[in-house]
Motif scaffolding. Structure first.
Motif, PDB file in Angstrom:
ATOM      1  N   VAL A 155       0.841  -1.204   0.000  1.00 13.22           N
ATOM      2  CA  VAL A 155       0.000   0.000   0.000  1.00 13.22           C
ATOM      3  C   VAL A 155       0.872   1.249   0.000  1.00 13.22           C
ATOM      4  CG1 VAL A 155      -1.693   1.327   1.316  1.00 13.22           C
ATOM      5  CG2 VAL A 155      -1.947  -1.149   1.101  1.00 13.22           C
ATOM      6  N   ALA A 156       1.916   1.237   0.808  1.00 13.79           N
ATOM      7  CA  ALA A 156       2.812   2.404   0.868  1.00 13.79           C
ATOM      8  C   ALA A 156       3.506   2.636  -0.467  1.00 13.79           C
ATOM      9  CB  ALA A 156       3.842   2.215   1.980  1.00 13.79           C
ATOM     10  N   GLY A 157       3.992   1.563  -1.083  1.00  9.91           N
ATOM     11  CA  GLY A 157       4.676   1.693  -2.362  1.00  9.91           C
ATOM     12  C   GLY A 157       3.773   2.222  -3.458  1.00  9.91           C
ATOM     13  N   TRP A 158       2.566   1.663  -3.570  1.00  4.54           N
ATOM     14  CA  TRP A 158       1.621   2.135  -4.575  1.00  4.54           C
ATOM     15  C   TRP A 158       1.205   3.576  -4.295  1.00  4.54           C
ATOM     16  CZ3 TRP A 158      -0.194  -0.035  -9.062  1.00  4.54           C
ATOM     17  CH2 TRP A 158       0.131  -1.369  -9.304  1.00  4.54           C
ATOM     18  N   SER A 159       1.033   3.920  -3.038  1.00 10.84           N
ATOM     19  CA  SER A 159       0.620   5.287  -2.688  1.00 10.84           C
ATOM     20  C   SER A 159       1.665   6.302  -3.118  1.00 10.84           C
ATOM     21  CB  SER A 159       0.369   5.392  -1.182  1.00 10.84           C
ATOM     22  OG  SER A 159      -0.689   4.539  -0.777  1.00 10.84           O
ATOM     23  N   PHE A 215      -9.817  -2.848  -1.548  1.00 13.75           N
ATOM     24  CA  PHE A 215     -10.763  -1.888  -2.104  1.00 13.75           C
ATOM     25  C   PHE A 215     -10.535  -0.488  -1.512  1.00 13.75           C
ATOM     26  CE2 PHE A 215     -12.520  -5.877  -3.267  1.00 13.75           C
ATOM     27  CZ  PHE A 215     -13.315  -5.658  -4.377  1.00 13.75           C
ATOM     28  N   GLY A 216     -10.255  -0.431  -0.221  1.00 18.98           N
ATOM     29  CA  GLY A 216      -9.947   0.864   0.374  1.00 18.98           C
ATOM     30  C   GLY A 216      -8.619   1.409  -0.102  1.00 18.98           C
ATOM     31  N   GLY A 217      -7.638   0.519  -0.311  1.00 19.30           N
ATOM     32  CA  GLY A 217      -6.348   0.953  -0.818  1.00 19.30           C
ATOM     33  C   GLY A 217      -6.455   1.525  -2.220  1.00 19.30           C
ATOM     34  N   ALA A 218      -7.346   0.948  -3.055  1.00 20.48           N
ATOM     35  CA  ALA A 218      -7.557   1.502  -4.398  1.00 20.48           C
ATOM     36  C   ALA A 218      -8.075   2.935  -4.309  1.00 20.48           C
ATOM     37  CB  ALA A 218      -8.532   0.624  -5.180  1.00 20.48           C
ATOM     38  N   ALA A 219      -9.002   3.170  -3.367  1.00 19.73           N
ATOM     39  CA  ALA A 219      -9.512   4.531  -3.174  1.00 19.73           C
ATOM     40  C   ALA A 219      -8.401   5.466  -2.699  1.00 19.73           C
ATOM     41  CB  ALA A 219     -10.668   4.520  -2.173  1.00 19.73           C
ATOM     42  N   LEU A 220      -7.540   4.971  -1.815  1.00 17.56           N
ATOM     43  CA  LEU A 220      -6.459   5.799  -1.289  1.00 17.56           C
ATOM     44  C   LEU A 220      -5.480   6.204  -2.389  1.00 17.56           C
ATOM     45  CD1 LEU A 220      -4.820   7.031   1.045  1.00 17.56           C
ATOM     46  CD2 LEU A 220      -3.742   4.786   1.347  1.00 17.56           C
ATOM     47  N   ILE A 221      -5.054   5.248  -3.211  1.00 16.13           N
ATOM     48  CA  ILE A 221      -4.041   5.590  -4.209  1.00 16.13           C
ATOM     49  C   ILE A 221      -4.616   6.509  -5.288  1.00 16.13           C
ATOM     50  CG2 ILE A 221      -2.742   3.491  -3.774  1.00 16.13           C
ATOM     51  CD1 ILE A 221      -3.808   2.309  -6.329  1.00 16.13           C
ATOM     52  N   MET A 222      -5.906   6.359  -5.618  1.00 18.26           N
ATOM     53  CA  MET A 222      -6.495   7.274  -6.596  1.00 18.26           C
ATOM     54  C   MET A 222      -6.659   8.668  -5.997  1.00 18.26           C
ATOM     55  SD  MET A 222      -6.661   5.701  -9.398  1.00 18.26           S
ATOM     56  CE  MET A 222      -7.394   7.115 -10.251  1.00 18.26           C
ATOM     57  N   LEU A 223      -6.976   8.748  -4.714  1.00 20.00           N
ATOM     58  CA  LEU A 223      -7.055  10.050  -4.055  1.00 20.00           C
ATOM     59  C   LEU A 223      -5.696  10.736  -4.037  1.00 20.00           C
ATOM     60  CD1 LEU A 223      -8.654  12.141  -2.420  1.00 20.00           C
ATOM     61  CD2 LEU A 223      -8.120  10.811  -0.357  1.00 20.00           C
ATOM     62  N   LEU A 224      -4.647   9.971  -3.724  1.00 23.89           N
ATOM     63  CA  LEU A 224      -3.301  10.546  -3.719  1.00 23.89           C
ATOM     64  C   LEU A 224      -2.871  10.950  -5.125  1.00 23.89           C
ATOM     65  CD1 LEU A 224      -1.542   8.149  -1.196  1.00 23.89           C
ATOM     66  CD2 LEU A 224      -2.161  10.539  -0.840  1.00 23.89           C
ATOM     67  N   CYS A 277     -10.557  11.531 -10.446  1.00 30.43           N
ATOM     68  CA  CYS A 277      -9.803  10.373  -9.955  1.00 30.43           C
ATOM     69  C   CYS A 277     -10.712   9.374  -9.238  1.00 30.43           C
ATOM     70  CB  CYS A 277      -8.682  10.832  -9.027  1.00 30.43           C
ATOM     71  SG  CYS A 277      -7.323  11.687  -9.865  1.00 30.43           S
ATOM     72  N   LEU A 278     -11.594   9.877  -8.410  1.00 30.15           N
ATOM     73  CA  LEU A 278     -12.448   8.987  -7.628  1.00 30.15           C
ATOM     74  C   LEU A 278     -13.502   8.302  -8.476  1.00 30.15           C
ATOM     75  CD1 LEU A 278     -12.895  11.089  -4.365  1.00 30.15           C
ATOM     76  CD2 LEU A 278     -11.350   9.166  -4.772  1.00 30.15           C
ATOM     77  N   VAL A 279     -13.868   8.902  -9.613  1.00 28.63           N
ATOM     78  CA  VAL A 279     -14.889   8.285 -10.453  1.00 28.63           C
ATOM     79  C   VAL A 279     -14.345   7.036 -11.157  1.00 28.63           C
ATOM     80  CG1 VAL A 279     -14.509   9.373 -12.710  1.00 28.63           C
ATOM     81  CG2 VAL A 279     -16.848   8.989 -11.901  1.00 28.63           C
ATOM     82  N   GLN A 280     -13.024   6.839 -11.131  1.00 33.34           N
ATOM     83  CA  GLN A 280     -12.440   5.620 -11.691  1.00 33.34           C
ATOM     84  C   GLN A 280     -12.679   4.400 -10.807  1.00 33.34           C
ATOM     85  OE1 GLN A 280     -10.857   5.850 -14.753  1.00 33.34           O
ATOM     86  NE2 GLN A 280     -11.429   8.017 -14.657  1.00 33.34           N
ATOM     87  N   LEU A 281     -13.024   4.635  -9.545  1.00 38.67           N
ATOM     88  CA  LEU A 281     -13.067   3.535  -8.584  1.00 38.67           C
ATOM     89  C   LEU A 281     -14.091   2.451  -8.906  1.00 38.67           C
ATOM     90  CD1 LEU A 281     -12.521   5.446  -5.224  1.00 38.67           C
ATOM     91  CD2 LEU A 281     -10.929   3.933  -6.410  1.00 38.67           C
ATOM     92  N   PRO A 282     -15.319   2.771  -9.355  1.00 39.30           N
ATOM     93  CA  PRO A 282     -16.249   1.673  -9.657  1.00 39.30           C
ATOM     94  C   PRO A 282     -15.699   0.676 -10.668  1.00 39.30           C
ATOM     95  CG  PRO A 282     -17.440   3.747  -9.528  1.00 39.30           C
ATOM     96  CD  PRO A 282     -15.982   4.081  -9.448  1.00 39.30           C
ATOM     97  N   ALA A 283     -15.002   1.155 -11.701  1.00 47.71           N
ATOM     98  CA  ALA A 283     -14.420   0.236 -12.681  1.00 47.71           C
ATOM     99  C   ALA A 283     -13.286  -0.571 -12.057  1.00 47.71           C
ATOM    100  CB  ALA A 283     -13.912   1.018 -13.891  1.00 47.71           C
ATOM    101  N   VAL A 284     -12.448   0.085 -11.228  1.00 52.12           N
ATOM    102  CA  VAL A 284     -11.382  -0.640 -10.528  1.00 52.12           C
ATOM    103  C   VAL A 284     -11.985  -1.706  -9.626  1.00 52.12           C
ATOM    104  CG1 VAL A 284      -9.463  -0.410  -8.907  1.00 52.12           C
ATOM    105  CG2 VAL A 284      -9.852   1.365 -10.621  1.00 52.12           C
ATOM    106  N   TRP A 285     -13.057  -1.361  -8.924  1.00 54.73           N
ATOM    107  CA  TRP A 285     -13.697  -2.316  -8.018  1.00 54.73           C
ATOM    108  C   TRP A 285     -14.335  -3.480  -8.761  1.00 54.73           C
ATOM    109  CZ3 TRP A 285     -16.343   2.031  -4.677  1.00 54.73           C
ATOM    110  CH2 TRP A 285     -15.377   2.562  -3.806  1.00 54.73           C
ATOM    111  N   VAL A 286     -14.801  -3.264  -9.983  1.00 52.11           N
ATOM    112  CA  VAL A 286     -15.346  -4.372 -10.767  1.00 52.11           C
ATOM    113  C   VAL A 286     -14.249  -5.407 -11.035  1.00 52.11           C
ATOM    114  CG1 VAL A 286     -16.211  -5.021 -13.054  1.00 52.11           C
ATOM    115  CG2 VAL A 286     -17.262  -3.136 -11.820  1.00 52.11           C
TER     116      VAL A 286
END
Length: 522
Positions: free
Chosen positions: A293-297, A395-404, A424-433
């Motif tokens: 998570v830290a590396g991706w962030s 799933f939360g980490g995906a939201a974090l890295i897109m926010l960053l 950035c945040l609107v990408q999350l539903p597709a990432v979550w799929v």
């Protein structure tokens, strides 16, 4: 018995295990390279267009940092400029995955100890892993050479050989790191960090000098690849750098492999506390995944800063090129070139975030197949509770890295934060799929769970190459990202976002239901 006894058998076994992974990764990389000349011909079809491109790149340090300098105006030279660095990085990723899978992964799971009990030499497994990586890189080199030969046989050989050289160099890097660490996940992460450092060194050097002569560029294998100068008065002596570095790392890897016991490492993992912070399955999941998570962030934050800073320069570069503008508009919408570039780059980071969520969800698969999940589940811990900790991080980490990433875009571009963060945040539903599909595969068909990497790779390929190839909309719609609104610039469309969110939730629920009912695998 010699140290290499059984290498041939282990190589055949490795190629059989990777009969899907190697062809997919190699095909994606080769397709990215081989489709680029046609794309560039549409973008810069006349000598005047190409000369103008070279003039703009000579004065645009930020774009040189992204793609490197260009050394010629032929389609072959432009292809090497546009995708050479990225194809080299992808070859490096392919190699590190192959080598770590057949070395440290095997030791971590305990299978290597069973193999070593037979007529198998001490260095046979390492040799087989490197040979498997060599097969992948040789096929890539041959495909690139054959596919680009029409643009100049000498340049095609140089580019193909250079890509194979980068791949094999990082294969030996992964071989060394696999001896140093006890964890396959850490081995992959550290080798990827070396690759990231090589990219940063090259980018810093190219931003300072437009001819690839910076000392920072020469410190990076990716810089060696560009200084090989395919299709532009090739510097064949640069291949000696690849050969020398490969030989040196190979000697180190073989030396380390002969000095340790199977399953151990030179940097043993520090035992952690059995209580306190690890008093719950969620805390354990965080302990296991916090490094990733830290590396991706950090990576997404820096990528946002870089792409944000490139926005105005990139918009100016393609403003007078109708074909380039059309590609950006297909990727990012038609609301204006700057917004289209921002939307396309944000969308690209969304595609890359799907790789994060697949890897994070598949940590469940790794814990299960390695046998580490069973001791946890033998206590008063339910399967859903165990899985929930990892899925929350995924799933939360995906939201974090897109926010960053959004914060990085804001810092680099210097514009209003609201529209960019929303994009950035609107990408999350597709990432979550993509993450939900991975959960379903792990829960219902664990043997097929690694196929989620193929799904993520296909989505990445559609989103990256599809617009440049003018692919039909039906093909672009195969990706969940193709249904998202192109923000910033376009009006927000809640319908597709809600549908994709609901689909992701349904996939996760189905996957968890299947996980609850099936037997645990080993």
């Amino acid at each position: 018995m010699t140290a290499l006894a059984g290498t041939g058998t282990l190589l055949r076994f490795a190629l059989r295990r990777d009969r899907v992974m190697i062809p997919v990764w190699v095909a994606v990389n080769a397709l990215m390279v081989l489709t680029m000349p046609n794309t560039l011909e549409g973008l810069y079809g006349t000598p005047a267009d190409r000369a103008d491109l070279l003039r703009q790149l000579d004065t645009n340090a930020s774009l040189r940092a992204l793609t490197g300098p260009v050394f010629g105006d032929s389609l072959g030279a432009l292809t090497a400029w546009r995708v050479g660095v990225y194809a080299g990085a992808l070859a490096a990723v392919t190699s590190l995955l192959i080598v770590v899978r057949h070395t440290r992964d095997e030791e971590e799971s305990g299978r290597q100890e069973l193999i070593a009990s037979g007529v198998v030499g001490r260095r046979a497994s390492l040799t087989a892993a490197l040979l498997a990586a060599g097969v992948a890189n040789a096929v890539l080199a041959l495909l690139v050479t054959a596919g680009l030969a029409g643009h100049g046989a000498t340049g095609a050989v140089a580019l193909g050989t250079g890509l194979g050289g980068v791949g094999m160099l990082f294969a030996t890097t992964a071989a060394i790191v696999a001896q140093l660490t006890e964890s396959a996940r850490l081995a992959r992460g550290l080798t990827a960090a070396v690759l990231g450092a090589a990219f940063v060194l090259r980018a810093a050097g190219d931003s300072a000098h437009g001819d690839g002569s910076s000392p920072l560029t020469w410190l990076s294998p990716l810089g060696w690849l560009e200084n090989l100068r395919p299709f532009a008065d090739e510097r064949w002596w640069v291949l000696g750098l690849f050969a020398g570095a490969f030989a040196l790392q190979l000697v180190i890897a073989y030396g380390l492999a002969g000095r340790r016991d199977v399953g151990l490492s030179f940097l043993p993992t520090r035992p952690g506390p059995a209580s306190g912070r690890l008093g719950s399955t969620g805390a354990l999941a965080w302990r296991l995944q916090r490094g990733a998570v830290a590396g991706w962030s950090i990576g997404f934050l820096l990528a946002g800063v870089v792409y944000g800073g490139l926005t105005d320069g990139a918009a100016d570069l393609v403003r007078d090129n109708d074909k380039a503008r059309e590609i950006f508009e297909r990727m990012g919408g038609q609301s204006g070139l700057t917004d289209a570039f921002l939307a396309s780059m944000i969308g690209m980071l969304g595609l890359i975030a799907s790789l994060y969520i697949v890897g994070s969800v598949l940590r469940l698969h790794g814990e299960e197949t390695s046998g580490r999940a069973e001791p946890v589940l033998a206590n008063a811990v339910g399967r859903l509770h165990w899985a929930a900790g990892h899925l929350l991080i995924a799933f939360g980490g995906a939201a974090l890295i897109m926010l960053l990433a959004g914060l990085g875009f804001v810092a680099g571009h210097g514009k209003e934060a609201g529209p960019i963060l929303g994009a950035c945040l609107v990408q999350l539903p597709a990432v979550w799929v993509i993450g939900g599909l991975t959960v379903l595969l792990h829960g219902a068909a664990p043997r097929l769970a690694p196929a989620a990497w193929g799904v993520a790779g296909a989505v990445l390929l559609i989103g990256w190459i599809g617009p440049a190839l003018d692919a039909p909309q039906a093909v672009l719609d195969l990706s969940p990202f193709g249904h998202l609104p192109k923000l910033p610039g376009q009006a927000m469309a809640w319908g597709p976002v809600l549908v994709l969110s609901a689909l992701a939730a349904a996939l996760v629920a189905a996957g968890l239901a299947a996980l609850r009912r099936r037997d645990m695998t080993t």
